[in-house]
Design a protein around this motif. Structure first.
Motif, PDB file in Angstrom:
ATOM      1  N   GLY A  86      50.837  13.633 -40.945  1.00 21.98           N
ATOM      2  CA  GLY A  86      51.045  13.328 -38.712  1.00 21.98           C
ATOM      3  C   GLY A  86      52.897  13.181 -39.259  1.00 21.98           C
ATOM      4  N   VAL A  87      53.357  13.445 -39.922  1.00 17.49           N
ATOM      5  CA  VAL A  87      54.466  13.686 -39.252  1.00 17.49           C
ATOM      6  C   VAL A  87      55.180  15.127 -38.791  1.00 17.49           C
ATOM      7  N   GLY A  88      54.680  16.009 -39.615  1.00 17.88           N
ATOM      8  CA  GLY A  88      54.812  17.384 -38.542  1.00 17.88           C
ATOM      9  C   GLY A  88      54.445  17.630 -37.622  1.00 17.88           C
ATOM     10  N   ILE A  89      53.258  16.522 -37.690  1.00 16.58           N
ATOM     11  CA  ILE A  89      52.162  16.344 -35.645  1.00 16.58           C
ATOM     12  C   ILE A  89      53.110  16.347 -35.265  1.00 16.58           C
ATOM     13  N   VAL A  90      53.612  15.204 -34.783  1.00 17.99           N
ATOM     14  CA  VAL A  90      54.523  14.566 -33.747  1.00 17.99           C
ATOM     15  C   VAL A  90      56.007  15.130 -34.103  1.00 17.99           C
ATOM     16  N   PHE A  91      56.268  16.144 -34.674  1.00 18.08           N
ATOM     17  CA  PHE A  91      57.921  16.481 -34.892  1.00 18.08           C
ATOM     18  C   PHE A  91      57.627  17.859 -34.072  1.00 18.08           C
ATOM     19  N   PHE A  92      56.402  18.874 -34.845  1.00 22.02           N
ATOM     20  CA  PHE A  92      56.770  20.172 -33.726  1.00 22.02           C
ATOM     21  C   PHE A  92      55.954  19.820 -32.696  1.00 22.02           C
ATOM     22  N   LEU A  93      54.852  19.558 -32.162  1.00 25.19           N
ATOM     23  CA  LEU A  93      54.052  19.505 -30.940  1.00 25.19           C
ATOM     24  C   LEU A  93      55.401  19.043 -29.892  1.00 25.19           C
ATOM     25  N   MET A  94      56.135  17.920 -30.656  1.00 23.99           N
ATOM     26  CA  MET A  94      56.961  17.105 -29.759  1.00 23.99           C
ATOM     27  C   MET A  94      58.340  18.568 -29.441  1.00 23.99           C
ATOM     28  N   ARG A  95      59.418  18.957 -30.361  1.00 27.37           N
ATOM     29  CA  ARG A  95      59.520  19.960 -29.657  1.00 27.37           C
ATOM     30  C   ARG A  95      58.907  21.262 -29.529  1.00 27.37           C
ATOM     31  N   GLY A  96      57.607  21.762 -29.436  1.00 28.09           N
ATOM     32  CA  GLY A  96      56.939  22.174 -28.671  1.00 28.09           C
ATOM     33  C   GLY A  96      56.665  22.575 -27.055  1.00 28.09           C
ATOM     34  N   VAL A  97      56.797  20.870 -27.052  1.00 21.97           N
ATOM     35  CA  VAL A  97      56.445  20.812 -25.358  1.00 21.97           C
ATOM     36  C   VAL A  97      57.231  20.955 -24.925  1.00 21.97           C
ATOM     37  N   THR A  98      58.497  20.184 -25.542  1.00 23.04           N
ATOM     38  CA  THR A  98      60.290  20.627 -25.103  1.00 23.04           C
ATOM     39  C   THR A  98      60.326  21.806 -24.519  1.00 23.04           C
ATOM     40  N   LEU A  99      60.280  23.018 -25.292  1.00 23.68           N
ATOM     41  CA  LEU A  99      60.982  24.212 -25.533  1.00 23.68           C
ATOM     42  C   LEU A  99      60.273  24.914 -24.694  1.00 23.68           C
ATOM     43  N   ILE A 100      58.447  24.887 -24.853  1.00 26.34           N
ATOM     44  CA  ILE A 100      57.665  26.129 -23.761  1.00 26.34           C
ATOM     45  C   ILE A 100      57.258  24.660 -23.047  1.00 26.34           C
ATOM     46  N   GLY A 101      56.562  23.790 -23.391  1.00 23.76           N
ATOM     47  CA  GLY A 101      55.868  23.119 -21.976  1.00 23.76           C
ATOM     48  C   GLY A 101      54.926  22.359 -22.182  1.00 23.76           C
ATOM     49  N   PRO A 102      54.046  21.629 -21.530  1.00 30.03           N
ATOM     50  CA  PRO A 102      53.582  20.520 -22.698  1.00 30.03           C
ATOM     51  C   PRO A 102      51.533  21.524 -22.334  1.00 30.03           C
ATOM     52  N   TYR A 104      50.924  24.898 -22.667  1.00 28.26           N
ATOM     53  CA  TYR A 104      51.125  25.689 -23.495  1.00 28.26           C
ATOM     54  C   TYR A 104      51.764  25.905 -24.681  1.00 28.26           C
ATOM     55  N   ALA A 105      52.003  24.589 -25.269  1.00 23.81           N
ATOM     56  CA  ALA A 105      52.657  23.982 -26.723  1.00 23.81           C
ATOM     57  C   ALA A 105      50.554  23.763 -27.043  1.00 23.81           C
ATOM     58  N   ILE A 106      50.512  22.510 -26.272  1.00 22.61           N
ATOM     59  CA  ILE A 106      49.117  22.246 -26.890  1.00 22.61           C
ATOM     60  C   ILE A 106      47.982  22.868 -26.323  1.00 22.61           C
ATOM     61  N   SER A 107      48.095  24.035 -26.030  1.00 20.11           N
ATOM     62  CA  SER A 107      46.770  25.456 -26.064  1.00 20.11           C
ATOM     63  C   SER A 107      47.037  25.613 -27.070  1.00 20.11           C
ATOM     64  N   ILE A 108      47.821  25.877 -27.695  1.00 16.68           N
ATOM     65  CA  ILE A 108      48.352  26.839 -28.980  1.00 16.68           C
ATOM     66  C   ILE A 108      48.021  25.775 -29.458  1.00 16.68           C
ATOM     67  N   ALA A 109      48.493  25.024 -29.981  1.00 16.63           N
ATOM     68  CA  ALA A 109      48.242  23.773 -31.186  1.00 16.63           C
ATOM     69  C   ALA A 109      46.410  23.815 -31.392  1.00 16.63           C
ATOM     70  N   LEU A 110      45.920  23.387 -30.207  1.00 15.90           N
ATOM     71  CA  LEU A 110      44.518  23.413 -29.646  1.00 15.90           C
ATOM     72  C   LEU A 110      43.729  25.260 -30.518  1.00 15.90           C
ATOM     73  N   ILE A 111      44.243  26.136 -30.643  1.00 13.04           N
ATOM     74  CA  ILE A 111      44.156  27.210 -31.144  1.00 13.04           C
ATOM     75  C   ILE A 111      44.214  26.957 -32.635  1.00 13.04           C
ATOM     76  N   SER A 112      44.996  26.459 -33.052  1.00 14.88           N
ATOM     77  CA  SER A 112      45.540  26.508 -34.343  1.00 14.88           C
ATOM     78  C   SER A 112      44.517  25.309 -35.395  1.00 14.88           C
ATOM     79  N   GLN A 113      44.483  24.485 -34.179  1.00 14.64           N
ATOM     80  CA  GLN A 113      43.739  23.340 -35.055  1.00 14.64           C
ATOM     81  C   GLN A 113      41.963  24.351 -35.147  1.00 14.64           C
ATOM     82  N   VAL A 121      53.899  14.261 -24.575  1.00 10.71           N
ATOM     83  CA  VAL A 121      54.228  14.147 -23.144  1.00 10.71           C
ATOM     84  C   VAL A 121      55.334  13.404 -23.190  1.00 10.71           C
ATOM     85  N   PHE A 122      55.367  12.143 -24.156  1.00 10.08           N
ATOM     86  CA  PHE A 122      55.824  11.062 -23.744  1.00 10.08           C
ATOM     87  C   PHE A 122      56.808  11.298 -25.272  1.00 10.08           C
ATOM     88  N   ASN A 123      56.554  11.553 -25.992  1.00 11.75           N
ATOM     89  CA  ASN A 123      57.680  12.381 -27.858  1.00 11.75           C
ATOM     90  C   ASN A 123      57.801  13.022 -27.082  1.00 11.75           C
TER      91      ASN A 123
END
Length: 160
Positions: free
Chosen positions: A74-90, A92-101, A19-21
């Motif tokens: 780590g570069v990919g994690i920061v960049f892609f999650l940050m962009r995902g949060v910006t585009l679809i909201g925290p 939803y983006a973090i839920s999708i990332a969690l499922i991927s993990q 969210v901060f990113n």
């Protein structure tokens, strides 16, 4: 129990960081934010490393050299999650990332990859993953329904 507490703390920190990113990237851009976040992380972690570990940073021992590239992830994690949060909201983006993990961790555990002991495939694990995915889909459907209602209300106001 300690592992559970540490995992909960990590989840909280990951969510807050994303969210901060996203907010920082609105002002600086995504790559500047990624560089800043990882650079600050390095500056903060080095003194702690040298205080706690009290050894050289470059004592790798018998580590497979490919594992040292995890920092690139780590570069990919920061960049892609940050962009995902910006585009679809925290949420939803973090839920999708969690499922991927969870899916990737499940595949690694089941296959016994990267030196982990293989675990048996079970229907309970598959049902758990399916429920997680279903929960995110229900969350998104509910959000779409709310958005559709708001659009209909706005259209009705325009007609009046």
């Amino acid at each position: 129990m300690a592992g559970v507490i540490l995992a909960v703390i990590a989840g909280i920190l990951i969510s807050l960081q994303n969210v901060f990113n996203a907010r920082v990237s609105e002002k600086t851009g995504p790559w500047a934010t990624t560089s800043l976040v990882l650079g600050l992380g390095l500056v903060c972690s080095l003194p702690v490393f040298y205080t706690v570990e009290q050894r050289s940073l470059f004592e790798f021992g018998q580590i497979n050299p490919i594992f040292l590239f995890s920092g690139v992830f780590g570069v990919g994690i920061v960049f892609f999650l940050m962009r995902g949060v910006t585009l679809i909201g925290p949420a939803y983006a973090i839920s999708i990332a969690l499922i991927s993990q969870i899916v990737i961790a499940f595949v690694i555990n089941t296959g016994g990859w990267f030196g982990f002991e293989a675990e048996a495939l079970s229907w309970q694990k598959l049902v758990g993953i399916a429920l997680l995915i279903g929960g995110v889909l229900v969350y998104k459907l509910e959000k779409r329904t709310e958005d559709n209602v708001e659009i209909l209300v706005e259209e009705e106001k325009m007609r009046a």
